[in-house]
Design an enzyme around this catalytic site. Structure first.
Site, mmCIF file in Angstrom:
data_model
loop_
_atom_site.group_PDB
_atom_site.id
_atom_site.type_symbol
_atom_site.label_atom_id
_atom_site.label_comp_id
_atom_site.label_asym_id
_atom_site.label_seq_id
_atom_site.Cartn_x
_atom_site.Cartn_y
_atom_site.Cartn_z
ATOM 1 N N LYS A 195 0.813 -1.245 0.028
ATOM 2 C CA LYS A 195 0.206 0.042 -0.021
ATOM 3 C C LYS A 195 0.993 1.251 0.023
ATOM 4 O O LYS A 195 0.546 2.213 -0.663
ATOM 5 C CB LYS A 195 -0.993 -0.078 1.329
ATOM 6 C CG LYS A 195 -1.847 1.409 1.468
ATOM 7 C CD LYS A 195 -2.639 1.775 0.387
ATOM 8 C CE LYS A 195 -2.957 3.088 0.549
ATOM 9 N NZ LYS A 195 -3.753 3.688 -0.632
ATOM 10 N N LYS A 222 2.405 11.186 4.821
ATOM 11 C CA LYS A 222 2.753 9.982 5.575
ATOM 12 C C LYS A 222 2.896 8.963 4.919
ATOM 13 O O LYS A 222 3.868 8.076 4.983
ATOM 14 C CB LYS A 222 1.462 9.564 6.638
ATOM 15 C CG LYS A 222 1.565 8.637 7.463
ATOM 16 C CD LYS A 222 0.268 8.062 7.769
ATOM 17 C CE LYS A 222 -0.664 7.368 6.349
ATOM 18 N NZ LYS A 222 -1.808 6.666 6.764
HETATM 19 P P1 NAD Z 1 -9.847 10.284 8.625
HETATM 20 O O1 NAD Z 1 -8.710 11.226 9.223
HETATM 21 O O2 NAD Z 1 -11.049 10.774 7.678
HETATM 22 O O3 NAD Z 1 -10.397 9.266 9.391
HETATM 23 C C1 NAD Z 1 -9.749 8.748 10.481
HETATM 24 C C2 NAD Z 1 -10.570 8.662 11.818
HETATM 25 O O4 NAD Z 1 -9.818 8.089 12.867
HETATM 26 C C3 NAD Z 1 -11.064 10.062 12.126
HETATM 27 O O5 NAD Z 1 -12.385 10.221 12.054
HETATM 28 C C4 NAD Z 1 -10.693 10.282 13.512
HETATM 29 O O6 NAD Z 1 -11.450 10.963 14.575
HETATM 30 C C5 NAD Z 1 -10.335 8.785 13.840
HETATM 31 N N1 NAD Z 1 -9.660 8.702 15.272
HETATM 32 C C6 NAD Z 1 -8.268 9.142 15.468
HETATM 33 N N2 NAD Z 1 -7.773 8.559 16.454
HETATM 34 C C7 NAD Z 1 -8.808 7.735 16.907
HETATM 35 C C8 NAD Z 1 -8.785 7.116 18.321
HETATM 36 N N3 NAD Z 1 -7.798 6.916 18.991
HETATM 37 N N4 NAD Z 1 -10.096 6.385 18.566
HETATM 38 C C9 NAD Z 1 -10.978 6.326 17.731
HETATM 39 N N5 NAD Z 1 -11.093 7.159 16.562
HETATM 40 C C10 NAD Z 1 -9.905 7.853 16.222
HETATM 41 O O7 NAD Z 1 -8.660 9.608 7.526
HETATM 42 P P2 NAD Z 1 -9.269 8.459 6.471
HETATM 43 O O8 NAD Z 1 -9.186 9.348 4.999
HETATM 44 O O9 NAD Z 1 -10.660 7.693 6.919
HETATM 45 O O10 NAD Z 1 -8.195 7.355 6.536
HETATM 46 C C11 NAD Z 1 -7.891 6.487 7.385
HETATM 47 C C12 NAD Z 1 -6.994 5.576 6.820
HETATM 48 O O11 NAD Z 1 -7.249 5.153 5.619
HETATM 49 C C13 NAD Z 1 -5.436 6.365 6.780
HETATM 50 O O12 NAD Z 1 -4.167 5.408 7.339
HETATM 51 C C14 NAD Z 1 -5.392 6.553 5.336
HETATM 52 O O13 NAD Z 1 -3.868 6.867 4.917
HETATM 53 C C15 NAD Z 1 -5.956 5.549 4.951
HETATM 54 N N6 NAD Z 1 -6.733 5.711 3.360
HETATM 55 C C16 NAD Z 1 -7.254 6.808 3.003
HETATM 56 C C17 NAD Z 1 -7.738 6.898 1.765
HETATM 57 C C18 NAD Z 1 -8.717 8.145 1.658
HETATM 58 O O14 NAD Z 1 -9.120 8.058 0.360
HETATM 59 N N7 NAD Z 1 -9.262 9.007 2.349
HETATM 60 C C19 NAD Z 1 -7.692 5.823 0.945
HETATM 61 C C20 NAD Z 1 -6.969 4.624 1.199
HETATM 62 C C21 NAD Z 1 -6.245 4.761 2.523
#
Ligand code: NAD
Length: 286
Positions: free
Chosen positions: A169, A238
């Protein structure tokens, strides 16, 4: 199945929604109250306690920003104590492969719990549509148990042993970020020459320069000027750092990758916190 879901952000909420729609019981949590309410609106059970999410579930899914957060959630004594042997922990976040490997060893030794990594690609659109690519690292038997659950969210690709999904990834996102940089530079130069960017992209999409940036990011988020892919620039940075650090640890030069990281890091400094990753194109052009 009874599924726990920690992290209901841009990706987690639509993924948890797909699991609900597939008939699973979903209990979830997020630091943000609005995200918890949204899960309830979609038929899930929301709680403020990660330990309550971990208790009595068959599968515990984490969709959190980074390895730091994943480790801190699982290091919480109440969460660790709530996990019952036989429960499968699935880290679907884009985490650091070497830390994932160590975490899996620790959880197995200290708690008798298996962890697999299953990061995703496909963005928010793919999460909503259940069309993610899910790169799962772990033992064949565990992957077999999880496959029917994960297939509610997308296509499952077994990448090898634990942590291999996270490695793949991060490397994918390094490629994607470098494509977006060079595509944006080329489109901006073409526009300066007098080419219509839409014509350029259409031609490139039938040519050898095409990529996810020409087929998706530029036409859907950059040309219309919405910059709302739902993937933060900080999260892309990141992932790029995870990939280049991994290459360095493996003794593989990452000359272009390091240069791309420098540029994305500069953009992250200059753009507002929370900027979408597609803003890199606007930043380059201004
Ligand atoms: P985001 O910031 O929208 O969601 C992360 C969530 O985690 C937030 O809602 C936050 O409040 C919550 N959170 C943080 N700490 C926490 C804790 N201790 N307990 C409970 N909840 C907690 O991020 P995202 O875009 O949904 O991405 C999540 C993961 O997926 C990341 O690792 C990102 O790199 C990966 N990702 C994102 C995408 C995308 O298009 N957005 C695509 C593929 C992968």
């Amino acid at each position: 199945m009874r599924i726990g879901f920690i992290g209901l952000g841009n990706m987690g909420l639509p993924m948890a929604t797909r699991l609900r729609e597939a008939g699973h019981q979903v209990v979830g949590t997020d630091l943000v109250a609005e995200n918890r309410s949204r899960l309830e609106e979609r038929g899930g059970v929301a709680t403020t306690s990660a330990a309550d999410v971990a208790a009595n579930v068959d599968v515990l899914i984490l969709m959190l920003p980074s390895s730091d957060v994943v480790e801190s959630v699982l290091a919480d004594e109440a969460v660790a104590a709530a996990l019952r042997p036989g429960c499968l922990v699935v880290d679907m976040s884009s985490s650091e492969p070497l830390r994932t490997r160590a975490l899996a060893e620790r959880l197995a030794a200290e708690r008798g719990v298996d962890l697999v990594d299953a990061p995703v690609s496909g963005g928010v659109k793919g999460a909503v549509a259940g069309k993610l690519t899910i790169m799962i690292g772990g033992r064949e038997e565990l992957v077999g148990r999880l496959r029917p659950v994960l297939e509610a969210m997308g296509t499952v690709v077994h990448t090898g042993p634990v942590a291999s999904g996270h490695a793949l990834k991060a490397l994918n996102n390094l490629m994607s970020a470098a494509h977006l940089l060079v595509t944006s530079e080329a489109v901006l130069a073409g526009r300066e020459f007098g080419l219509d960017p839409a014509v350029m992209l259409a031609a490139v999409n039938g040519s050898s320069g095409r990529s996810g940036s020409t087929e998706n990011k530029w036409p859907n988020f950059i040309l219309p000027g919405t910059y709302d892919s739902g993937f933060a620039l900080q999260l892309m940075l990141k992932d790029m750092r995870i990939a280049t650090a991994l290459a360095t640890q493996l003794g593989v030069p990452s000359r272009l990758g390091e240069r791309a990281v420098e540029l994305w890091a500069l953009a992250a400094q200059e753009l507002p916190a929370g900027a979408d990753h597609t803003e890199i194109a606007r930043w380059l052009g201004t």
